[in-house]
Write a protein that holds these residues in place. Structure first.
Motif, PDB file in Angstrom:
ATOM      1  N   THR A1077     -33.779  -4.181  15.868  1.00 25.96           N
ATOM      2  CA  THR A1077     -33.230  -5.541  16.004  1.00 25.96           C
ATOM      3  C   THR A1077     -32.543  -5.685  17.354  1.00 25.96           C
ATOM      4  N   CYS A1078     -32.786  -6.777  18.016  1.00 29.02           N
ATOM      5  CA  CYS A1078     -32.138  -7.039  19.308  1.00 29.02           C
ATOM      6  C   CYS A1078     -30.705  -7.504  19.054  1.00 29.02           C
ATOM      7  N   ILE A1079     -29.734  -6.886  19.770  1.00 29.20           N
ATOM      8  CA  ILE A1079     -28.334  -7.258  19.512  1.00 29.20           C
ATOM      9  C   ILE A1079     -28.000  -8.629  20.079  1.00 29.20           C
ATOM     10  N   LEU A1080     -28.852  -9.164  20.962  1.00 30.57           N
ATOM     11  CA  LEU A1080     -28.518 -10.453  21.574  1.00 30.57           C
ATOM     12  C   LEU A1080     -29.089 -11.620  20.783  1.00 30.57           C
ATOM     13  N   CYS A1081     -30.372 -11.506  20.346  1.00 26.76           N
ATOM     14  CA  CYS A1081     -30.942 -12.662  19.632  1.00 26.76           C
ATOM     15  C   CYS A1081     -31.132 -12.383  18.152  1.00 26.76           C
ATOM     16  N   GLN A1082     -30.794 -11.160  17.715  1.00 27.88           N
ATOM     17  CA  GLN A1082     -30.862 -10.782  16.290  1.00 27.88           C
ATOM     18  C   GLN A1082     -32.277 -10.824  15.709  1.00 27.88           C
ATOM     19  N   GLU A1083     -33.309 -10.891  16.592  1.00 27.90           N
ATOM     20  CA  GLU A1083     -34.673 -10.883  16.053  1.00 27.90           C
ATOM     21  C   GLU A1083     -35.130  -9.454  15.866  1.00 27.90           C
ATOM     22  N   GLU A1084     -35.992  -9.256  14.842  1.00 31.19           N
ATOM     23  CA  GLU A1084     -36.561  -7.917  14.664  1.00 31.19           C
ATOM     24  C   GLU A1084     -37.816  -7.814  15.513  1.00 31.19           C
ATOM     25  N   GLN A1085     -38.153  -6.604  15.907  1.00 31.82           N
ATOM     26  CA  GLN A1085     -39.307  -6.441  16.799  1.00 31.82           C
ATOM     27  C   GLN A1085     -39.868  -5.049  16.557  1.00 31.82           C
ATOM     28  N   GLU A1086     -41.176  -4.983  16.396  1.00 34.04           N
ATOM     29  CA  GLU A1086     -41.779  -3.649  16.242  1.00 34.04           C
ATOM     30  C   GLU A1086     -42.007  -3.072  17.635  1.00 34.04           C
ATOM     31  N   ILE A1087     -41.827  -1.752  17.741  1.00 33.91           N
ATOM     32  CA  ILE A1087     -42.017  -1.137  19.060  1.00 33.91           C
ATOM     33  C   ILE A1087     -43.499  -0.769  19.189  1.00 33.91           C
ATOM     34  N   ARG A1088     -44.199  -1.451  20.089  1.00 31.46           N
ATOM     35  CA  ARG A1088     -45.625  -1.156  20.303  1.00 31.46           C
ATOM     36  C   ARG A1088     -45.876  -1.154  21.798  1.00 31.46           C
ATOM     37  N   ALA A1089     -46.879  -0.375  22.187  1.00 33.03           N
ATOM     38  CA  ALA A1089     -47.161  -0.249  23.620  1.00 33.03           C
ATOM     39  C   ALA A1089     -47.568  -1.591  24.219  1.00 33.03           C
ATOM     40  N   ASP A1090     -48.189  -2.443  23.401  1.00 29.55           N
ATOM     41  CA  ASP A1090     -48.662  -3.704  23.977  1.00 29.55           C
ATOM     42  C   ASP A1090     -47.755  -4.868  23.570  1.00 29.55           C
ATOM     43  N   PHE A1131     -26.138  19.851  41.636  1.00 30.26           N
ATOM     44  CA  PHE A1131     -26.021  18.402  41.403  1.00 30.26           C
ATOM     45  C   PHE A1131     -27.088  18.008  40.405  1.00 30.26           C
ATOM     46  N   GLY A1132     -26.717  17.248  39.393  1.00 28.56           N
ATOM     47  CA  GLY A1132     -27.740  16.777  38.468  1.00 28.56           C
ATOM     48  C   GLY A1132     -27.565  15.290  38.248  1.00 28.56           C
ATOM     49  N   THR A1133     -28.506  14.696  37.505  1.00 27.15           N
ATOM     50  CA  THR A1133     -28.388  13.277  37.166  1.00 27.15           C
ATOM     51  C   THR A1133     -28.368  13.188  35.653  1.00 27.15           C
ATOM     52  N   HIS A1134     -27.297  12.626  35.115  1.00 29.03           N
ATOM     53  CA  HIS A1134     -27.149  12.574  33.663  1.00 29.03           C
ATOM     54  C   HIS A1134     -27.342  11.144  33.189  1.00 29.03           C
ATOM     55  N   THR A1135     -28.070  10.975  32.093  1.00 30.01           N
ATOM     56  CA  THR A1135     -28.255   9.635  31.526  1.00 30.01           C
ATOM     57  C   THR A1135     -27.639   9.610  30.140  1.00 30.01           C
ATOM     58  N   GLY A1136     -26.797   8.607  29.910  1.00 30.57           N
ATOM     59  CA  GLY A1136     -26.205   8.455  28.579  1.00 30.57           C
ATOM     60  C   GLY A1136     -26.421   7.039  28.121  1.00 30.57           C
ATOM     61  N   SER A1137     -26.259   6.822  26.814  1.00 32.32           N
ATOM     62  CA  SER A1137     -26.477   5.463  26.314  1.00 32.32           C
ATOM     63  C   SER A1137     -25.542   5.203  25.152  1.00 32.32           C
ATOM     64  N   CYS A1138     -25.209   3.908  24.953  1.00 30.20           N
ATOM     65  CA  CYS A1138     -24.363   3.590  23.797  1.00 30.20           C
ATOM     66  C   CYS A1138     -25.238   3.306  22.587  1.00 30.20           C
ATOM     67  N   GLY A1139     -26.584   3.305  22.783  1.00 29.83           N
ATOM     68  CA  GLY A1139     -27.476   3.185  21.635  1.00 29.83           C
ATOM     69  C   GLY A1139     -27.754   1.765  21.183  1.00 29.83           C
ATOM     70  N   HIS A1140     -27.365   0.746  21.970  1.00 26.69           N
ATOM     71  CA  HIS A1140     -27.610  -0.628  21.526  1.00 26.69           C
ATOM     72  C   HIS A1140     -28.888  -1.190  22.159  1.00 26.69           C
ATOM     73  N   ILE A1141     -29.675  -1.838  21.326  1.00 29.04           N
ATOM     74  CA  ILE A1141     -31.048  -2.210  21.714  1.00 29.04           C
ATOM     75  C   ILE A1141     -31.148  -3.728  21.933  1.00 29.04           C
ATOM     76  N   MET A1142     -31.908  -4.107  22.993  1.00 25.35           N
ATOM     77  CA  MET A1142     -32.104  -5.537  23.290  1.00 25.35           C
ATOM     78  C   MET A1142     -33.570  -5.761  23.651  1.00 25.35           C
ATOM     79  N   HIS A1143     -34.013  -7.011  23.574  1.00 25.49           N
ATOM     80  CA  HIS A1143     -35.292  -7.369  24.203  1.00 25.49           C
ATOM     81  C   HIS A1143     -35.091  -7.283  25.702  1.00 25.49           C
ATOM     82  N   SER A1144     -36.127  -6.914  26.425  1.00 29.97           N
ATOM     83  CA  SER A1144     -35.945  -6.842  27.882  1.00 29.97           C
ATOM     84  C   SER A1144     -35.649  -8.232  28.441  1.00 29.97           C
TER      85      SER A1144
END
Length: 1719
Positions: A1077-1090, A1131-1144
């Motif tokens: 579910t997108c946290i901004l528009c609350q719509e559900e969306q299936e994750i598909r390559a296309d 030196f490294g590059t670290h990526t972290g996330s708060c885990g919240h999902i949105m539509h691009s």
């Protein structure tokens, strides 16, 4: 340039002089002369200008060297009469060390004061003495010195006990205190005397010299040059910025130079800013004066001749030298003291010490410091001279007695406050900053007075009495000027126009508070003094009052059959003042009369009969009425100044000598008056007399025409007045008023504070008044009223009230503010409800009064009070129109309760014969007189008991009636002396009690049944709903969140097959839809390559958390190739996330809105936000977590289950052909010019491998766009470059970030002892999956040949490839990074292979190959074996050990002597097994998240047998060496290639950085347990840039342990074109932009990230009360709390520092405005 030249010329000019100069000859010449003074001056006149001040730079090293040879050496030689090196050594040998420590404190050094033994808070010990003293076990206070004080160890006057530490303990033998001069020959004494006189005279002359262009007689130089200095002096007006700006203009220097000038001026008090001829310097001076005279007075600048400056420089050196020489022997110190204090020719005050002290304010800071140091090391270290010095210092102290210091100080003080009004009261002008500054100076006089009074005399002499009383007279003069100052008049009609000045008067009051208290304490120690003081004070008060009688009219008040004469006075119309120090001092002394029993023993000596009680109470009563009227809102138009005055009047800092004393004065007056008269005067002053005195007041005074505001005001005034009566009768906890001990008062304060809520130690201390030693006396009593609860990892320790103390709670405690009172009431009622008691809060039982105040209880039974109580109760019976208030009734009930308790106490304590005179029950049951026949108080109470509108007070009324009944029984019992036992009354109470309890129980039972019924209904409804919607529920259970790929429901098809996450036997989880579910528009969306792209908010940052090499210089971002990561992970590059999902597209809209808002905000105000939009930062829309990019969520890649699964040999051959084909294809793509050299034959590509085939991109356009977005962001942050979507390094940075993040999470799990799977929060789980899947897809967004090129180069590190130059040596490659990059880049090659080759098989071969390489890496770097007990662990691992030996010996044949011989296979296998484990765990995390294969349950817990399960999950044999030995003939040539790389020998022989495996987790540095060790370390730290100068804000990096000089101009450096402070610069070198520091002086942790972000964080040091002490204000000893330090370390290891700063800045906007980059 000029400086350099002149430095070069010096030696040549002086060379000839040097060669001809002989120290010994000079000294012997001096020994012969008669006038040494003239001779030495002549010598100095000749040489000083040749050594000092020859160029613009004032202190080159050569000066000191020459001065030592030419100037100091002859003096020392003369002094000793022989070679100084032997002479001084002899002196030192004979010296008896002083018992005084005298260590002079550096800036920021820790000092310790004992709260129990110090004479006053200025008595301190240095760290060494403290650790060796008895005070270490006491309650002590630790502070940091401002520099310049000295250690009082050994000074018996400074300590009540334990004056010596072990080091300075006096020997028994030297108790005879012989004269230190006895050891010296008379000759030597005379020589010392001569030298010291000359040198000290010279120094004093030069330092107090005020001519700029000539020298004292005898010092004129033989030849004068035209060289001058333009000298700038420090002042207290101008800021750093003004000085810097002016200097840049005046002497056209750079900003940097101006900053260094300003710093030196601030530090030393002066600095030369220009060197040259007179005109040149004068010009600079005029510019400076012109530029600074606009704002205020101009900066002080002088043009001084170079020879004057030279002599001043040497004068400072000479004082240093004196201090150094007297350190050799006490005898020399004594002689110097004699020289210094000897009177000069001018007589009084003319010794050299006097001269210096009198000129103190004219000298510059540096000179002052030097001579203060000399005084400390000489005069104050010699006990005999210390006292002489002190007398000179103040003409001063010993002091009250002989010199009458007290009078002197007060007179000086009063002279400074010249402004008076007509009555002689102080008047202060507007309180500007300038005024405040002057006033502070004047106030320091009061400080001196405090130290005079701080030690109370134990026995008094007549002379001391006389002088003290004389001082008191002067003090009363001062108080008389304050009596009635700053009077106020109520504003009616319009608001006051200009707030009147009030701060100065209150500042003065605060400063005097302790003095007044101490004077009372002095009086309490001697009866005669007390009586005299009381008389003097009374006279002063009478004098004040005579000035006050402004012809007020007398009037007569009568009420309830009593009448009294008083004057007509309305607080709301006339002038009234809150300052009454004379009355208050008298009140304090009056209590002492009672406490010391003087009033009973010498009544004839006291003027008690002359007292006029109405006069005594008049002004304090006006003051209390003023407070009541302000509460009632009658003075609203007088503005804030009055509100502030009332606040301070009650505030803990002032109330002891203000509010409390006013109350005591009322008690004193009331105890000497008829209570009816007292109450009528009170009613009159409260302006309520007309309400209560009218005959039909119970019938409501003419209510109809009253204005609503007036009614409201009168209600409040009535409440306040009732409260005042309660206080007058009920406040008996001051010794002397009630029969109590000194500590009862403080117990009661603490108890009432804790009734509001549990409190921390520091809060309690703030709520209690401090004495002159900053002590509250709390520690002695706290344990009997409270229990302490220790804190957790956050929060602080709290004191909670002991339950048995709750019955002493008084709702109308006199120090409660309105807010406190309501909080306390709520808390106590809640507590009673919890304990199942009724909620009445009856008054507590009070201690009896002392005889002098005993008559106060009669107020409770006097007619006027009963009349008032009756009136209020009557209004409550028939309520209407709000002419009474609930709180008025509550106060009346409380007063009745107090009266009843008083009667009960008297009855219980009375013996048969004496009659109980207090009979309230009788009076409350009498009805009114004949004409009106009003009901009695008791009858009214019974009426009110069941009034529906008074439910709240029901319990209280019931308690009152019960008490009345109890008292009646008591009276009957004592009347009929029959032996009725107490059971009767008790029985009656009990039945009432039982009824209450039964009633309450019944109510509770009903409530419970009601609750159960409701719950049953709800669960029934739930069941019903589920049955109706069965299919819906089943569906949703199946679709439960697909992102939790760890759950075991997707087990492989055949249940018995082991789970594997890599290779052809990899388990294939069931395909399922992943819906989010997108946290901004609350719509559900299936994750598909296309489908539409879904993204996770993410934060990418550079990191050095796992670095094993902090010295590696940062790379040049333009040319750096990040393909291979060195194992030191610098030196490294670290990526972290708060885990919240949105539509691009939702995210893009959101980010554009953030950008637009930022642009608008920048136009409005120029402050930072907690995120930097220009850098792509934003806050997650849901949790406000700092983010700077988004990661696209991708579906799992489906591996084709193809049949083609070649063995290792077959695959090596195929891949070799494919690589050759790609090489030739890439060559064709290159421009023609480079093709000429490569004319080798084209190698035909395998027919199933089409090099020019371009695979279709499986992803939708939005996903492609997001792939680019995240890739570019990682590249931009990781390399610190501008974004460039075409850069070939983008995929490399993404793979590297994926590997680094996995490594960092693996380390975290190990450090926290958590299992590998199942313990990660889902936000990290989602982040890792997204990273791994993104990595495997990112080649589709990049140029395919580029990614293939990366793959070829990566593989070439393992399989030698002749066409790839400069492959790294195997020891310089981090294998997990290599594995991740190779596996993720293989997709770009596989896409062109149509032979059906299984990806899984390739991944497995790559994995096996890298694992073997890692084992080789581990064996090459394994250290020599240590013999341990574990080696006899049986033969379980025989195969492994033997295999390890074989592999190791193979390596030795290739590498040669660089590898030591190791016999033990067990040791080698252990090295391999422990060394490779982090890599295997990382690989398991990687493949698990890439393929989504669930992990076996054994890896979800920390159980034994993990190794076998882990190897199985990774499709590895548990004996890893089989990988090598099983394919030996294929791997042997590769092994040979790896070992013969030239880098191997070089690294093994110490050429490069050698990392051994497993890499230990980095920790923050170890901190000492005791904080003062840190302070000590910081105090010896000097600023690295400004030559040995103490740093003002020493700051410790907790990552690497460096100490930095923070927050100062001197250590600013330039970083990327901006000036930054030392800490910010250090974060870029040490922490890739993130830093964790401890600010030692502030006891504060500082987090920094980048240049604009930072926050302060609670330090890991706590005191014994579980509290931090940021700013070291409280001074309690601090100790390291390991849990809190671990919490900071965890934040660092989790890479959460930046996120923590973001949250802190969002929560506290003030943090955003701080210039973090300058720290």
């Amino acid at each position: 340039m000029a400086a350099a030249e002149s430095d070069r010329e010096v030696p040549s000019a002086l060379c000839t002089e040097f060669l001809n100069f002989s120290v010994k000859d000079t000294a012997s010449k001096w020994l012969q002369v008669t006038d040494l003074y003239k001779e030495v001056y002549h010598h100095l006149a000749r040489y000083v200008p040749k050594i000092y001040c020859l160029g613009p730079n004032l202190n080159p090293q050569s000066e000191d060297l020459l001065a030592q040879m030419l100037l100091q050496a002859p003096l020392e030689w003369y002094l000793c009469g022989e070679d100084p090196s032997t002479g001084l050594a002899k002196l030192e040998q004979n010296n008896q060390p002083s018992q005084l420590c005298g260590h002079v404190f550096k800036v920021g050094e820790p000092t310790y004061s004992c709260r129990e033994c110090a004479a006053d808070p200025t008595c301190v010990l240095c760290m060494q003495c403290f650790l060796g003293s008895v005070h270490k076990e006491h309650r002590y206070r630790m502070t940091t010195s401002g520099g310049g004080g000295f250690c009082d160890c050994g000074d018996t006057e400074a300590w009540k006990k334990g004056p010596y530490c072990q080091k300075h303990e006096p020997n028994i033998s030297d108790s005879c205190q012989e004269d230190p001069l006895a050891h010296l020959s008379t000759d030597m004494i005379a020589r010392c005397y001569n030298v010291f006189s000359v040198v000290l005279k010279y120094a004093v002359d030069m330092l107090t010299w005020d001519k700029e262009d000539e020298l004292p007689p005898g010092l004129e130089p033989p030849d004068r040059s035209d060289t001058y200095y333009c000298m700038l002096f420090n002042d207290e007006v101008h800021t750093y910025e003004q000085v810097i700006y002016t200097l840049q203009k005046a002497v056209n220097c750079t900003q940097k130079e101006a900053v260094s000038f300003a710093t030196t001026v601030d530090r030393d008090g002066r600095k030369s800013v220009r060197f040259g001829d007179f005109a040149f310097c004068e010009l600079a001076k005029s510019v400076i004066v012109r530029n600074t005279s606009r704002q205020s007075k101009p900066l002080r600048v002088q043009v001084m001749h170079s020879s004057v400056v030279a002599h001043q420089c040497f004068a400072l050196k000479a004082l240093h030298w004196l201090g150094h020489v007297i350190g050799y022997s006490d005898a020399l110190r004594r002689i110097l003291c004699q020289v210094g204090l000897e009177r000069g020719p001018e007589g009084e005050n003319s010794s050299m010490v006097d001269t210096l002290m009198l000129c103190d304010s004219k000298m510059w800071k540096g000179a002052r410091n030097v001579y203060h140091q000399l005084f400390m090391s000489s005069l104050l270290m010699d006990l005999k001279y210390k006292k002489l010095f002190a007398i000179q210092f103040a003409k001063a102290r010993m002091l009250i007695t002989e010199e009458n210091l007290m009078t002197t100080i007060i007179r000086t003080f009063v002279d400074h406050l010249r402004h008076r009004d007509l009555q002689g009261r102080f008047q202060f002008e507007r309180y500007t900053a300038q005024q405040a500054f002057k006033f502070r100076r004047v106030q320091s006089l009061i400080g001196d007075l405090k130290y005079v009074l701080i030690s109370r005399p134990t026995e008094w002499s007549d002379q001391l009495r006389e002088k003290f009383l004389e001082g008191l007279d002067t003090f009363l003069e001062l108080l008389k000027c304050m009596q009635g100052m700053d009077p106020v008049v109520r504003q009616v009609g319009q608001h006051i126009e200009m707030e009147p000045e009030w701060e100065a008067a209150f500042t003065l009051q605060m400063k005097l508070t302790h003095i007044i208290s101490m004077i009372q304490e002095w009086c309490a120690t001697d009866e005669r003094v007390l009586i005299e003081a009381y008389k003097k004070c009374l006279t002063a008060l009478t004098h004040c009052h005579s000035g006050f009688a402004d012809g007020e009219q007398p009037i007569t008040l009568s009420m309830c059959g009593h009448s009294v004469d008083t004057i007509r006075y309305c607080v709301s119309q006339e002038k009234v003042s809150i300052h009454l120090p004379v009355s208050r001092l008298l009140a304090g002394l009056h209590v002492l009369l009672s406490k010391m029993e003087v009033a009973y023993r010498f009544p004839e000596q006291l003027p008690l009969s002359e007292l006029s009680p109405p006069m005594l109470i008049e002004h304090p009563l006006r003051c209390l009425v003023l407070c009541a009227q302000v509460h009632a809102g009658m003075w609203r138009r007088n503005g804030f100044s009055l509100v502030n005055q009332i606040y301070y009047y009650h505030n803990v800092k002032c109330r002891v000598e203000m509010f409390d004393k006013d109350l005591i004065m009322l008690q004193a007056g009331a105890s000497m008056m008829d209570p009816n008269h007292f109450l009528m005067i009170v009613l009159s002053r409260f302006e309520l007399y007309h309400i209560f005195s009218s005959a039909d007041c119970r019938k409501r005074y003419n209510r109809e025409n009253a204005n609503k505001d007036v009614v409201q005001q009168n209600n409040t005034l009535t409440e306040e007045m009732l409260h005042l009566i309660m206080m007058v009768v009920g406040e008996r906890f001051e010794a002397g008023i009630g029969q109590v001990e000194g500590c009862d008062e403080i117990k009661r304060e603490i108890l009432h504070q804790l009734c509001i809520r549990p409190m921390a130690h520091s809060e309690l201390v703030k709520a209690l008044p401090e004495n002159e030693n900053k002590e509250t006396g709390m520690e002695r009593v706290i344990d009997c009223v409270a229990s302490f609860k220790k804190p957790g990892v956050t929060g602080r320790g709290l004191y909670e009230l002991r339950p048995e103390c709750a019955k002493q709670f008084n709702l109308y405690f006199h120090h409660y503010s309105r807010a406190d009172q309501s909080k306390a009431e709520e808390a106590q009622r809640k507590l009673k409800r919890q304990n199942g008691e009724d909620t009445a809060l009856p008054p507590p039982v009070l201690p009896p009064f002392c005889p002098l105040f005993a008559s106060l209880v009669n107020i409770l039974q006097c007619d006027v009070l009963l009349g008032m109580l009756g009136a209020v109760l009557q209004w409550a019976v028939e309520p209407s129109a709000g002419h009474w208030s609930e709180s008025m009734l509550q106060r009346v009930l409380h007063l009745i309760g107090m009266a009843l308790l008083e009667e009960q106490q008297q009855l219980e304590n009375s013996s048969e014969d004496n009659d109980v005179y207090f009979n309230f029950t009788l009076k409350m049951s009498r009805p009114g007189e004949a004409p009106s026949n009003t009901a009695s108080v008791l009858a009214l109470l019974e009426n009110l008991q069941n009034a529906p509108h008074l439910e709240v007070h029901e319990d209280m009324i019931r308690w009152l009636l019960k008490t009345v009944a109890g008292i009646k029984t008591l009276r009957e019992r004592s009347a009929s002396t029959s032996t009725v036992t107490a059971s009767g009354s008790r029985g009656q109470e009990e039945t009432a009690c039982d009824k209450d309890k039964a009633e309450r129980k019944r109510k509770a039972e009903m409530a419970r049944l009601r609750r159960e019924k409701v719950m049953a209904q709800m669960s029934e409804m739930q069941r019903h709903f589920i049955n109706e919607n069965k299919e819906l529920f089943h569906q949703s259970l199946e679709e439960l969140d697909a992102s939790t790929s760890t759950s075991l429901e997707h087990s492989p098809a055949s249940p018995d097959a082991a789970l594997a996450c890599v290779g052809p036997r990899r388990s294939r989880p069931r395909e399922k839809r992943q819906v989010v579910t997108c946290i901004l528009c609350q719509e559900e969306q299936e994750i598909r390559a296309d489908g539409k792209a879904m993204v996770l908010a993410a934060f990418v940052q550079r990191s050095t958390v796992m670095s094993k090499n902090r010295t590696r210089p940062p790379h040049d971002p333009k040319r750096y190739d990040p393909l291979f990561m060195h194992p030191d992970l610098s030196f490294g590059t670290h990526t972290g996330s708060c885990g919240h999902i949105m539509h691009s597209h939702c995210w893009q809209r959101y980010f554009e809105a953030v950008q637009a808002k930022e642009q608008r905000r920048q136009q409005r105000l120029r402050v930072h936000t907690s995120y930097d939009v220009g850098n792509g930062e934003f806050l997650c829309p849901l949790c406000e977590c700092l983010s700077n990019t988004v990661i696209p969520l991708l579906p799992r890649t489906m591996g084709s289950s193809s049949c083609e699964q070649p063995g290792l040999g077959q695959w090596l051959k195929t891949s070799g052909q494919q690589i050759k084909a790609m090489h030739s294809a890439h060559r064709k793509l290159q421009p023609v010019s480079t093709v000429e050299e490569t004319v080798e034959e084209e190698c035909p590509a395998p027919e199933v491998f089409t090099v020019d085939y371009i695979p279709t991109n499986p992803y939708s356009s939005t996903i492609k766009e997001m792939l680019t977005t995240f890739g570019t962001a990682t590249y931009k942050v990781g390399l610190k470059v501008h974004p460039n979507e075409q850069d070939p390094r983008i995929p490399i940075m993404c793979w590297s970030s994926c590997a680094y993040t996995i490594q960092s999470i693996e380390r975290l799990l190990v450090d926290e002892k958590k299992p590998l799977f199942g313990s990660l929060p889902c936000r990290q789980d989602d982040c890792l999956s997204s990273l791994a899947r993104f990595g495997s897809a990112c080649w589709t967004a990049a140029c395919q040949p580029t990614v293939q090129g990366h793959f070829i180069r990566l593989l070439a590190a393992l399989i030698p490839d002749p066409q790839v130059e400069a492959s790294p040596c195997i020891l310089d490659v981090d294998m997990l990074h290599l594995l991740v990059s190779v596996v993720l880049s293989y997709g770009s090659v596989h896409s062109q292979d149509s032979s059906g080759l299984s990806v899984d098989a390739v991944q497995l071969h790559l994995f096996h190959l890298i694992t073997v390489a890692h084992m080789v890496q581990i064996l090459l770097t394994s250290g020599p074996e240590e013999v341990t007990m574990e080696q006899e662990s049986g033969e379980a691992e025989g195969g492994e050990e033997e295999g390890a030996c074989r592999l190791y010996n193979t390596l030795r044949t290739h590498v040669g002597s660089s590898l030591p011989e190791v016999g033990s296979g067990w040791h080698l296998w252990r090295c391999v097994k422990t060394g490779i484990l982090p890599y295997l765990r990382g690989a398991a995390l990687f493949f698990h998240h890439l393929h989504g294969v669930p992990a076996p349950p054994e890896l979800h817990a920390l159980c034994p047998g993990q190794w076998e399960v882990l190897c199985g999950y990774l499709s590895l044999p548990s004996n890893l060496l089989q990988l090598f030995h099983g394919q030996q003939e294929l791997l042997e040539p590769l092994l040979h290639g790896w070992c013969t790389h030239p880098g191997i020998q070089q690294t093994l022989q110490g050429g490069g950085v050698l990392v051994s495996f497993p890499r230990e987790s980095n920790s923050l540095i170890d901190l000492p347990d005791d904080y003062s060790a840190l302070i000590n370390q910081a105090s010896s730290f000097t600023c690295p840039k400004s030559g040995g100068d103490k740093s003002r804000a020493p700051t410790l990096c907790l990552v690497c342990g460096s100490m930095l000089c923070s927050q100062s101009y001197c250590c600013q450096t330039e970083l990327e074109g901006e000036d930054v402070g030392a800490c910010t610069a250090h974060t870029f070198a040490c922490g890739a932009g993130v830093g964790i520091f401890l600010r030692v002086r502030e006891s504060q942790v500082l987090f920094l990230a980048g240049k604009t972000k930072g926050c302060f964080y609670a330090p890991p040091y706590l005191d014994d009360y579980g509290e931090t002490d940021q700013g070291l204000r409280r001074g309690n000893p601090l100790h390291l709390c390991h849990e809190r330090y671990r919490k900071i370390q965890k934040l660092w290891r989790q890479h959460s520092i930046t996120e923590e700063i973001g949250h802190a800045q969002e929560a506290n906007q003030t943090l955003v405005g701080i210039d973090w980059q300058h720290l």
